[in-house]
Design an enzyme around this catalytic site. Structure first.
Site, short mmCIF file in Angstrom:
data_model
loop_
_atom_site.label_atom_id
_atom_site.label_comp_id
_atom_site.label_asym_id
_atom_site.label_seq_id
_atom_site.Cartn_x
_atom_site.Cartn_y
_atom_site.Cartn_z
N HIS A 155 1.13 -1.17 -0.05
CA HIS A 155 -0.19 0.06 0.02
C HIS A 155 0.57 0.85 0.17
O HIS A 155 0.62 2.29 -0.70
CB HIS A 155 -0.89 0.09 1.05
CG HIS A 155 -1.91 1.01 0.94
ND1 HIS A 155 -3.04 1.69 1.03
CD2 HIS A 155 -1.74 2.18 1.92
CE1 HIS A 155 -3.62 2.38 1.10
NE2 HIS A 155 -3.18 2.75 1.54
N HIS A 171 3.30 6.04 -2.00
CA HIS A 171 3.31 7.63 -1.26
C HIS A 171 5.37 6.76 -0.90
O HIS A 171 6.24 7.04 -0.36
CB HIS A 171 3.42 7.69 0.12
CG HIS A 171 2.01 7.22 0.59
ND1 HIS A 171 0.80 8.65 0.17
CD2 HIS A 171 0.45 7.17 0.84
CE1 HIS A 171 -0.23 8.77 0.47
NE2 HIS A 171 -0.64 7.26 0.97
N LYS A 217 -4.82 9.09 -8.56
CA LYS A 217 -4.80 9.64 -6.79
C LYS A 217 -5.01 11.03 -6.16
O LYS A 217 -3.93 12.24 -7.92
CB LYS A 217 -3.34 9.74 -6.44
CG LYS A 217 -2.09 9.51 -5.44
CD LYS A 217 -3.12 8.44 -3.70
CE LYS A 217 -2.60 9.28 -2.96
NZ LYS A 217 -3.36 8.32 -1.46
#
Length: 282
Positions: A155, A171, A217
């Protein structure tokens, strides 16, 4: 600042000071911020950046052991949540190799020592590695799925898609750079809110909007140019140290909130930095 934040800030500063593999902006890499991304959540056709985010990265850096081990993990995942993950013996070996490589770094050694002192991690390195494996690599079922389809590592560092249209997680700057180079990422501009400072091409934290494959995103936040071991150490510290899922730390030139959502208190659900303000150089 509350006391625990001050203590954690001192720790993060020590991690930062010992991150010898961090890249130097303008020398090891260059980015092009371009325009401010729109606030639009659902459309991917508003593009405030005609060019890629990364204009240059010295890829010799990627030959360093921790970078090499990290990059080998990025292609081990099925991006769509709901698709069960199958971990092959080769992939499991790559996970262990990555953990072995970062545990040799000063950054992770500092984090481990602190966690042992706080009685949050075992002193034995093999047991500590098993704890890290559980936190980051053990699979769990993300919302809406009945089968294990996600992990903290996938993730946060690789990224996932939900329903094919929304990008969740994602990220990490190395994955962003590599995917942009392959043509899978379309950078759409930097992202700021009313209270956050203007981004700076020579700073190491950036809010941004991008599309990946067919998903968008709308608002992401990443460190840029830091080593895999720095992020791994920082996020592990925050996960084990902070039950309230948000912790404020000050280090280097940054006043940052680290968001760290747990999954069943055993695994990392998501974690990322939010830049609050720049600090004056001391």
């Amino acid at each position: 600042m509350i006391e625990s934040d001050r203590e954690l800030s001192a720790m993060v500063q020590e991690l930062w000071d010992n991150d010898v593999n961090r890249l130097t902006p303008g020398k090891d890499y260059r980015i092009s911020l371009q325009g401010k991304a729109g606030d639009s959540m659902g459309t991917s056709d508003i593009d405030r950046a005609g060019s890629p985010l990364f204009t240059y990265v010295n890829e010799n850096i990627f030959k360093k052991e921790t970078f090499l081990a990290f990059i080998s993990l990025l292609d081990n995942y099925e991006s769509d949540t709901g698709e069960p993950e199958i971990v092959t013996p080769e992939e499991e070996a790559e996970n262990h190799k990555f953990l072995d490589s970062i545990l040799q770094t000063q950054t992770m050694k500092i984090a481990h020592k602190y966690l042992v002192e706080k009685k949050l991690s075992p002193e034995n390195e093999t047991e500590f590695k098993a704890q890290l494996y559980r936190i980051w690599f053990e699979l769990y079922a993300r919302r809406g799925s009945s089968r294990p389809d996600s992990s903290g590592f996938e993730h946060v560092f690789v990224g996932e898609t939900r329903g094919g249209r929304t990008v969740i997680g994602f990220h990490n700057w190395i994955q962003l750079y590599l995917q942009e180079k392959l043509g899978h990422i379309d950078y759409k501009g930097y992202s700021v809110n009313a209270n956050s400072p203007q981004p700076d091409e020579n700073k190491h934290i950036l809010g941004l909007q991008f599309s990946w494959k067919d998903g968008i995103k709308p608002k992401g936040s990443i460190f840029i140019g830091v080593s895999p071991e720095f992020e791994f150490a920082l996020y592990t510290l925050c996960f084990l140290n902070s039950p309230n899922e948000r912790v404020k730390v000050q280090f280097s030139l940054y006043d940052v909130e680290i968001v760290c959502h747990h999954y069943n208190q055993k695994h990392i659900g998501t974690t990322f930095p939010v830049l609050l303000k720049y600090l004056n150089p001391k």
